[in-house]
Scaffold this motif. Structure first.
Motif, PDB file in Angstrom:
ATOM      1  N   ASP A 214       1.146   3.163  -0.969  1.00 21.33           N
ATOM      2  CA  ASP A 214       2.231   4.256  -1.826  1.00 21.33           C
ATOM      3  C   ASP A 214       3.303   3.677  -2.270  1.00 21.33           C
ATOM      4  O   ASP A 214       4.188   4.302  -3.185  1.00 21.33           O
ATOM      5  N   TYR A 215       3.807   2.477  -1.978  1.00 21.86           N
ATOM      6  CA  TYR A 215       4.982   1.941  -2.507  1.00 21.86           C
ATOM      7  C   TYR A 215       4.393   0.963  -3.950  1.00 21.86           C
ATOM      8  O   TYR A 215       5.402   0.184  -4.292  1.00 21.86           O
ATOM      9  N   GLY A 216       3.223   1.044  -4.166  1.00 24.51           N
ATOM     10  CA  GLY A 216       2.753  -0.069  -5.255  1.00 24.51           C
ATOM     11  C   GLY A 216       1.997  -1.190  -4.510  1.00 24.51           C
ATOM     12  O   GLY A 216       2.699  -1.743  -3.584  1.00 24.51           O
ATOM     13  N   LEU A 217       1.211  -1.849  -5.239  1.00 19.55           N
ATOM     14  CA  LEU A 217       0.553  -3.135  -5.076  1.00 19.55           C
ATOM     15  C   LEU A 217       1.534  -4.186  -4.671  1.00 19.55           C
ATOM     16  O   LEU A 217       1.310  -4.899  -3.557  1.00 19.55           O
ATOM     17  N   GLU A 218       2.426  -4.464  -5.309  1.00 18.97           N
ATOM     18  CA  GLU A 218       3.208  -5.528  -5.317  1.00 18.97           C
ATOM     19  C   GLU A 218       4.003  -5.350  -3.924  1.00 18.97           C
ATOM     20  O   GLU A 218       4.313  -6.301  -3.130  1.00 18.97           O
ATOM     21  N   ARG A 219       4.505  -4.266  -3.725  1.00 20.32           N
ATOM     22  CA  ARG A 219       5.122  -4.050  -2.324  1.00 20.32           C
ATOM     23  C   ARG A 219       4.237  -4.166  -1.058  1.00 20.32           C
ATOM     24  O   ARG A 219       4.465  -4.817   0.076  1.00 20.32           O
ATOM     25  N   THR A 220       2.948  -3.895  -1.248  1.00 14.92           N
ATOM     26  CA  THR A 220       1.919  -4.047  -0.153  1.00 14.92           C
ATOM     27  C   THR A 220       1.749  -5.407  -0.074  1.00 14.92           C
ATOM     28  O   THR A 220       1.607  -5.993   1.241  1.00 14.92           O
ATOM     29  N   LYS A 221       1.711  -6.092  -1.086  1.00 16.71           N
ATOM     30  CA  LYS A 221       1.666  -7.722  -1.027  1.00 16.71           C
ATOM     31  C   LYS A 221       2.969  -8.311  -0.159  1.00 16.71           C
ATOM     32  O   LYS A 221       2.856  -9.257   0.661  1.00 16.71           O
TER      33      LYS A 221
ATOM     34  N   THR B 281      -6.275   9.540  -3.552  1.00 10.75           N
ATOM     35  CA  THR B 281      -5.248  10.236  -2.594  1.00 10.75           C
ATOM     36  C   THR B 281      -4.002   9.809  -3.148  1.00 10.75           C
ATOM     37  O   THR B 281      -3.068  10.024  -2.290  1.00 10.75           O
ATOM     38  N   GLY B 282      -3.861   9.083  -4.248  1.00 10.80           N
ATOM     39  CA  GLY B 282      -2.352   8.825  -4.578  1.00 10.80           C
ATOM     40  C   GLY B 282      -2.150   8.394  -6.085  1.00 10.80           C
ATOM     41  O   GLY B 282      -3.136   8.723  -6.709  1.00 10.80           O
ATOM     42  N   ASN B 283      -1.059   7.832  -6.349  1.00  5.78           N
ATOM     43  CA  ASN B 283      -0.857   7.568  -7.919  1.00  5.78           C
ATOM     44  C   ASN B 283      -1.649   6.441  -8.145  1.00  5.78           C
ATOM     45  O   ASN B 283      -1.541   5.245  -7.709  1.00  5.78           O
ATOM     46  N   PRO B 284      -2.427   6.618  -9.324  1.00  5.45           N
ATOM     47  CA  PRO B 284      -3.159   5.303  -9.481  1.00  5.45           C
ATOM     48  C   PRO B 284      -2.399   4.101 -10.165  1.00  5.45           C
ATOM     49  O   PRO B 284      -3.089   3.127  -9.889  1.00  5.45           O
ATOM     50  N   LYS B 285      -1.032   4.525 -10.430  1.00  2.31           N
ATOM     51  CA  LYS B 285      -0.535   3.196 -10.818  1.00  2.31           C
ATOM     52  C   LYS B 285      -0.210   2.415  -9.748  1.00  2.31           C
ATOM     53  O   LYS B 285       0.073   1.142  -9.878  1.00  2.31           O
ATOM     54  N   ASN B 286      -0.270   2.835  -8.548  1.00  2.00           N
ATOM     55  CA  ASN B 286       0.084   2.051  -7.453  1.00  2.00           C
ATOM     56  C   ASN B 286      -1.057   1.237  -7.125  1.00  2.00           C
ATOM     57  O   ASN B 286      -0.776   0.349  -6.324  1.00  2.00           O
ATOM     58  N   MET B 287      -2.213   1.396  -7.765  1.00  2.00           N
ATOM     59  CA  MET B 287      -3.309   0.530  -7.432  1.00  2.00           C
ATOM     60  C   MET B 287      -3.824  -0.334  -8.459  1.00  2.00           C
ATOM     61  O   MET B 287      -5.262  -0.478  -8.557  1.00  2.00           O
TER      62      MET B 287
END
Length: 516
Positions: free
Chosen positions: A126-133, A185-191
């Motif tokens: 939900d906070y974007g892929l970079e934040r997940t990393k 289920t979420g914003n495609p930009k986040n993935m």
């Protein structure tokens, strides 16, 4: 006092090797306690069509400080080398303080509890892929998903498909599987930069390797209970599926084809204790205990409580901003009409002068009661989205309703995504026993039969425009007006203006038949 439900009669296991798997799932940023209502199947219980549950009693429940007490209590009674602590994902999002810290508060608390592994859930992007990393680097434990593939390397995210963890001289292979429909289920930009593959095929791919390296195989799954059952039935050689996503408490454990399936509700309300009874390094049986973390049964761990207070201190004014008074408990449902979402869609209809308003069916949140603070509202509408209006024909509205019926009961359970489309201004009957195209009838708007050719004004939010839960009809509308109004802040403001909130009067617009 430990509150528990035992799946099996206690056996004489003194000569047997025991490995204890402690597990949580779908914490959704719930680092602090909430109040649970007996008989109120709010989002904390998942409101599942397959496994309908309610809380056993009223009372304050959950939070990381109580999870910590329960974990310490269990670890102290067992060999420290025999306990494994897992989390099933959807872990650090969906809360105001989590939003402010972008998940750091939850991951830091998990570090203090010494988790062994977490699978990435659909809301963990939900906070974007970079934040997940970044959070994966912050975590002292692996955050993994074998079926989340890096589009550049074509390897699993973080380059590690599974983990072999030795406990009590037993090699345990843990294979983490994410939700296959995360992109819906979420914003495609986040993935961007990753793709989500089917869990079934991924498990089949890695199982031979795991069998060669492991004595016991655990699939840590964020696929949901209905799909976990399919996995158990179709794939040989899995000992245990530790489930998530559907917010189910599976009691007694489901068993098929030699595979046990367990899951521990959601929102840090329950700590599950699954004992693996092992003979000759093979799983013979399991015992399960589900510890409901009620305040009158579990004290809060002082060290973790201090950490929580420290995190809250800087943001306390915003978190505890007074919003309104709830005169009656207002909860969230998932697979049926939701009181809170009915309140929100009613506000959207009135304020945007629309004929109909929609919100997605989502399975997280708390029940509003008595004094409502800003963080309570953000627990129910956590994600930043903007209000939009558009025009849809009556035919397109019927297609939306058919899609929500498909989401609830698809032909292929792999296509299950989201709950009931939440709405105000449109009355209809949904009959899940009928075939596709015949499930929606008696549709009325403003007391009149829906006109298939008339264009109706619709209010919703920008996430729906992106096609979440397969609702592609919103993007096909005309006269799409994208406002700059943040939905979360807007609802807080309107609830503050209302001062006193009552149970929505327009509940019952949707009649649901044959849902179980």
């Amino acid at each position: 006092m430990v509150s528990s439900c035992k799946s099996d009669k206690k056996k004489n296991i003194s000569k047997q090797n025991i490995v204890t798997v402690l597990h949580t799932n779908d914490i959704h940023g719930s680092y602090k306690p909430f109040y649970a209502f007996k008989g109120n199947a709010t989002a904390q219980t998942g409101d599942s069509v397959d496994n309908y549950m309610t809380f056993p009693k009223n009372g304050e429940i959950g939070g990381f400080a109580r999870i910590a007490s329960a974990i310490k209590s269990i670890r102290s009674k067992k060999d420290s080398t025999s306990v494994l602590l897992l989390d099933g994902g959807d872990t650090f999002s969906d809360d105001l303080l989590s939003n402010i810290t972008k998940g750091e508060v939850v991951i830091s608390l998990m570090n203090e509890l010494d988790y062994d592994m977490m699978v990435l859930g659909n809301h963990d992007f939900d906070y974007g892929l970079e934040r997940t990393k970044e959070l994966a680097r912050l975590a002292n434990f692996p955050m993994r998903a074998a079926n989340v593939i890096d589009s550049t390397t074509n390897e699993p995210i973080f380059n590690e498909a599974y983990k072999i963890i030795e406990k009590n001289n037993v090699r345990i292979g843990v294979l983490p599987i994410a939700y296959r429909n995360t992109n819906l289920t979420g914003n495609p930009k986040n993935m961007e930069g990753i793709r989500f593959e089917q869990g079934l095929s991924t498990i089949k791919k890695y199982l031979p390797e795991l069998r060669a390296k492991s004595d016991i195989i655990i699939v840590l799954s964020h696929e949901g209970m209905s799909v976990d059952k399919i996995i158990a039935e179709e794939i040989d050689g899995i000992d245990l599926i530790v489930g998530a996503h559907s917010h189910d408490l599976i009691q007694p454990p489901y068993k098929s084809n030699g595979t046990f399936v367990v899951q521990a509700m959601s929102d840090a309300a329950v700590l599950a204790e699954t004992e693996l009874i092992i003979e000759n390094k093979r799983l013979k049986d399991i015992n399960t205990n589900y510890h409901f973390l009620y305040a009158d049964e579990w004290e809060e761990d002082e060290k973790i409580l201090k950490s929580i207070q420290d995190y809250r201190f800087e943001h306390k004014k915003e978190l505890e901003e007074y919003v309104a008074m709830a005169k009656t408990p207002i909860g969230r449902q998932y697979k049926e009409e939701s009181p809170f979402d009915k309140l929100v869609t009613s506000i959207l209809m009135d304020e945007m002068s629309s004929d109909v308003a929609f919100m997605p069916g989502v399975g997280y949140g708390i029940t509003l009661q008595n004094k409502i603070h800003k963080e309570d509202v953000f627990k129910l509408i956590p994600h930043n989205s903007k209000i939009i209006t558009l025009n849809l024909t009556g035919k397109q509205l019927l297609e939306l309703l058919e899609q929500t019926a498909t989401n609830l009961k698809p032909k292929d359970k792999m296509d299950t995504v989201g709950g009931l489309l939440q709405s105000s201004g449109i009355e209809y009957t949904l009959d899940l026993s009928k075939s596709q195209g015949e499930r929606i009838h008696n549709v009325q708007i403003d007391g009149k039969e829906i006109d298939l050719y008339k264009r109706y004004k619709v209010a919703t939010h920008s996430g729906m425009l992106n096609g979440i839960h397969n609702y592609t009809q919103f993007a096909e509308g005309i006269n799409i007006q994208k406002t700059d109004i943040n939905l979360n802040d807007f609802i807080v403001q309107k609830l503050q203006e209302m001062k006193n909130i009552n149970f929505p009067k327009n509940m019952g617009e949707v009649t649901m038949l044959n849902t179980h």
